[in-house]
Scaffold this motif. Sequence first.
Motif, PDB file in Angstrom:
ATOM      1  N   ALA A  67       0.793  -1.286  -0.023  1.00  0.00           N
ATOM      2  CA  ALA A  67      -0.191   0.241  -0.067  1.00  0.00           C
ATOM      3  C   ALA A  67       0.885   1.216  -0.070  1.00  0.00           C
ATOM      4  CB  ALA A  67      -0.887  -0.083   1.299  1.00  0.00           C
ATOM      5  N   THR A  68       2.254   1.084  -0.084  1.00  0.00           N
ATOM      6  CA  THR A  68       2.899   2.229  -0.155  1.00  0.00           C
ATOM      7  C   THR A  68       2.592   3.272  -1.332  1.00  0.00           C
ATOM      8  OG1 THR A  68       4.891   0.926   0.651  1.00  0.00           O
ATOM      9  CG2 THR A  68       5.441   3.033  -0.277  1.00  0.00           C
ATOM     10  N   SER A  69       2.753   4.390  -0.901  1.00  0.00           N
ATOM     11  CA  SER A  69       2.199   5.455  -2.131  1.00  0.00           C
ATOM     12  C   SER A  69       3.383   6.098  -2.615  1.00  0.00           C
ATOM     13  CB  SER A  69       1.273   6.571  -1.460  1.00  0.00           C
ATOM     14  OG  SER A  69       1.381   7.604  -2.095  1.00  0.00           O
ATOM     15  N   VAL A  70       3.656   5.917  -3.939  1.00  0.00           N
ATOM     16  CA  VAL A  70       4.947   6.424  -4.494  1.00  0.00           C
ATOM     17  C   VAL A  70       4.341   7.245  -5.882  1.00  0.00           C
ATOM     18  CG1 VAL A  70       7.199   6.565  -5.412  1.00  0.00           C
ATOM     19  CG2 VAL A  70       6.276   4.665  -3.921  1.00  0.00           C
ATOM     20  N   PRO A  71       3.796   8.431  -5.728  1.00  0.00           N
ATOM     21  CA  PRO A  71       3.220   9.204  -6.867  1.00  0.00           C
ATOM     22  C   PRO A  71       3.892   9.195  -8.003  1.00  0.00           C
ATOM     23  CG  PRO A  71       2.827  10.404  -4.988  1.00  0.00           C
ATOM     24  CD  PRO A  71       3.813   9.242  -4.848  1.00  0.00           C
ATOM     25  N   SER A  72       5.394   9.335  -8.075  1.00  0.00           N
ATOM     26  CA  SER A  72       5.894   9.413  -9.341  1.00  0.00           C
ATOM     27  C   SER A  72       6.321   7.984  -9.951  1.00  0.00           C
ATOM     28  CB  SER A  72       7.226  10.159  -9.215  1.00  0.00           C
ATOM     29  OG  SER A  72       8.222   9.502  -8.031  1.00  0.00           O
ATOM     30  N   ASP A  73       5.982   7.121  -9.453  1.00  0.00           N
ATOM     31  CA  ASP A  73       6.242   5.620 -10.018  1.00  0.00           C
ATOM     32  C   ASP A  73       4.974   4.866 -10.025  1.00  0.00           C
ATOM     33  OD1 ASP A  73       7.108   3.257 -10.710  1.00  0.00           O
ATOM     34  OD2 ASP A  73       8.875   3.167  -9.191  1.00  0.00           O
ATOM     35  N   GLY A  74       4.394   4.733 -11.025  1.00  0.00           N
ATOM     36  CA  GLY A  74       2.985   3.954 -11.283  1.00  0.00           C
ATOM     37  C   GLY A  74       3.102   2.771 -11.082  1.00  0.00           C
ATOM     38  N   SER A  75       4.315   2.096 -11.181  1.00  0.00           N
ATOM     39  CA  SER A  75       4.557   0.853 -11.448  1.00  0.00           C
ATOM     40  C   SER A  75       4.231   0.042  -9.861  1.00  0.00           C
ATOM     41  CB  SER A  75       5.859   0.381 -11.671  1.00  0.00           C
ATOM     42  OG  SER A  75       6.849   0.450 -10.462  1.00  0.00           O
ATOM     43  N   LEU A  76       4.205   0.931  -9.140  1.00  0.00           N
ATOM     44  CA  LEU A  76       3.704   0.280  -7.569  1.00  0.00           C
ATOM     45  C   LEU A  76       2.110  -0.064  -7.749  1.00  0.00           C
ATOM     46  CD1 LEU A  76       6.339   1.885  -6.710  1.00  0.00           C
ATOM     47  CD2 LEU A  76       5.420   0.862  -4.520  1.00  0.00           C
ATOM     48  N   ALA A  77       1.549   0.491  -8.736  1.00  0.00           N
ATOM     49  CA  ALA A  77      -0.189  -0.218  -8.692  1.00  0.00           C
ATOM     50  C   ALA A  77      -0.265  -1.344  -9.212  1.00  0.00           C
ATOM     51  CB  ALA A  77      -0.599   0.683  -9.991  1.00  0.00           C
ATOM     52  N   GLN A  78       0.793  -2.247  -9.762  1.00  0.00           N
ATOM     53  CA  GLN A  78       0.525  -3.477 -10.066  1.00  0.00           C
ATOM     54  C   GLN A  78       0.613  -4.507  -8.635  1.00  0.00           C
ATOM     55  OE1 GLN A  78       3.429  -4.877 -13.090  1.00  0.00           O
ATOM     56  NE2 GLN A  78       3.967  -2.970 -13.198  1.00  0.00           N
ATOM     57  N   LEU A  79       1.127  -3.860  -7.699  1.00  0.00           N
ATOM     58  CA  LEU A  79       1.307  -4.614  -6.524  1.00  0.00           C
ATOM     59  C   LEU A  79      -0.365  -4.788  -5.785  1.00  0.00           C
ATOM     60  CD1 LEU A  79       4.146  -2.832  -4.514  1.00  0.00           C
ATOM     61  CD2 LEU A  79       4.065  -5.016  -5.588  1.00  0.00           C
ATOM     62  N   ARG A  80      -1.187  -3.607  -6.346  1.00  0.00           N
ATOM     63  CA  ARG A  80      -2.609  -3.885  -5.485  1.00  0.00           C
ATOM     64  C   ARG A  80      -3.187  -5.121  -6.363  1.00  0.00           C
ATOM     65  NH1 ARG A  80       0.060   0.245  -4.003  1.00  0.00           N
ATOM     66  NH2 ARG A  80      -0.716   2.452  -4.655  1.00  0.00           N
ATOM     67  N   ASN A  81      -2.835  -5.574  -7.385  1.00  0.00           N
ATOM     68  CA  ASN A  81      -3.511  -6.669  -8.036  1.00  0.00           C
ATOM     69  C   ASN A  81      -2.810  -8.117  -7.937  1.00  0.00           C
ATOM     70  OD1 ASN A  81      -5.494  -5.305  -9.571  1.00  0.00           O
ATOM     71  ND2 ASN A  81      -4.673  -5.831 -11.484  1.00  0.00           N
ATOM     72  N   ALA A  82      -1.568  -7.883  -7.219  1.00  0.00           N
ATOM     73  CA  ALA A  82      -0.781  -9.026  -7.369  1.00  0.00           C
ATOM     74  C   ALA A  82      -1.180 -10.274  -6.149  1.00  0.00           C
ATOM     75  CB  ALA A  82       0.824  -8.705  -7.394  1.00  0.00           C
TER      76      ALA A  82
END
Length: 420
Positions: A67-82
């Motif tokens: 759930a770490t928020s990193v606005p400049s790195d959209g790649s972390l959104a993949q964690l929410r699905n994984a």
Amino acid sequence: MKLTASSLLLVAARAQQEISPTVQRCPGYENATNVACVKSYAAVLPYPFDRATAVNGAEPANDTFIATSVPSDGSLAQLRNASFVVFDQSRGLDILGSAPKLEKVFDAPPSDSIHEAPVYIPGMNAIIYSLPHQGIYQQQIINLNTTPPTLSNFTTSPPVYAVNGGKYYQGKIYWAAEASFSFPSPTDPALIQQQAPGIYMLDPFTREVTTLVNNYLGQRLNSPNDLFIDSRGDIYFTDSWYGYAINVTVYPVLSANTYRFRPSTGALSIVENTLEQPNGIGISPNGRTMYITDTGLTNFSNAPVDRLPRYTVNPLGGKSVYAFDINFAPPGNYLTNKRPIWYAETFADDGFHVTKEGYLLGAAGTGVDVLSEYGELIMRIEVGAAIENLQFAGADLWLFGLGGIFKVSGLGRISGLVDE
Ligand SMILES: *[C@@H]1O[C@H](CO)[C@@H](O)[C@H](O)[C@H]1NC(C)=O
Ligand SMILES: *[C@@H]1O[C@H](CO)[C@@H](O)[C@H](O)[C@H]1NC(C)=O
Ligand SMILES: *[C@@H]1O[C@H](CO)[C@@H](O)[C@H](O)[C@H]1NC(C)=O
Ligand SMILES: *[C@@H]1O[C@H](CO)[C@@H](O)[C@H](O)[C@H]1NC(C)=O
Ligand SMILES: *[C@@H]1O[C@H](CO)[C@@H](O)[C@H](O)[C@H]1NC(C)=O
Ligand SMILES: *[C@@H]1O[C@H](CO)[C@@H](O)[C@H](O)[C@H]1NC(C)=O
């Protein structure tokens, strides 16, 4: 600054670092949205980054790496699905196999949402587990001989209330049971009194239960939580305070210790007393290392008595997994060289088991930590619901949690628990 070739390279490398995504599809899993690979343990996150913390009141389910928020790195959104977040690619993908799948198999009402002490019985192809709750007497059995598997109540003689830990050993199930209060009879409206917390042995075929130990020289055990049986038949168990927390026994009279019990002599010996709340316990495949988890982040001081569970969460409290060397001694093995090997990234490790390959599996927060024997984070299995314990049935990994029972299938090179 004078621009030399090497300083230009440095600038280029920095720029590269900034744009290289933290999370990527894993090699060979390009089409699988349920598997994600994290680069270099996310050691350098682009600024700004932020993670909700329980210290500031976030609920544990929000205080987690994914759930770490990193606005400049959209790649972390993949964690929410994984469902599978891989940190160590070579070992993680080896464990995962080509088509890993996480599914919910059984739902549960909120009233009996805790699922604990899962034990697989090879001769039955079934898993027996427990619902340790105030006012609910129950173990249940998952029959794996049918498709889909079926679930039914499992009643023993005598019934045992608030079983929290279980292990299969030489045809029997060993149970750590937390309760000393009365509970509803499985057959009529009467209440049955369970006299004391303790270690019990169940023959899963006859359903007969034998009490192995129910006191320490006249004092009640607090509430045995989880256990392990070594190759000499000695039973190691953690005796934490959670039976009081869920109101199935009285306020503790013993500090939260880990014991060794030798059934052949009746001797009950302390082996560890420095953890705040010892919880999960396991032994390495070569029998040389013991692992005990600490869930001391539950704070029992002045916890309200009229509200369950009777603790508050202190996120700065104990949440490490410890390894110990196991040393031989005639009356039973003893432990030396305590060292922390893993600091839970979310909540703390509860049910804890070792696989035949030596991997460590800890139910922590809303998922499972998959660690090397040294405590390196290989992977997280993310379930989205609190997970309390786990068990293998053949090649499938079953996860037992708040509100449901889940299954991970299609795994690669991981083949069951060392101890069962
Ligand atoms: C992913 O899907 C594409 C298009 O269907 C296919 O060509 C490719 O082989 C797939 N990759 C993997 C690793 O399955
Ligand atoms: C947890 O996260 C959810 C979803 O982002 C949010 O709605 C909720 O308010 C958060 N709760 C706390 C206590 O942080
Ligand atoms: C998450 O999964 C959904 C459904 O599989 C998919 O449409 C979406 O693109 C995925 N999002 C990311 C960030 O991978
Ligand atoms: C188990 O027994 C309880 C009552 O003790 C009952 O309410 C419940 O439906 C039973 N569950 C199953 C799966 O048979
Ligand atoms: C705890 O259990 C006792 C005995 O069963 C009961 O009287 C009391 O109301 C319970 N307290 C809570 C907070 O559930
Ligand atoms: C434990 O809880 C009590 C009562 O809520 C509180 O006063 C105390 O500060 C807490 N201790 C820690 C270490 O969080």
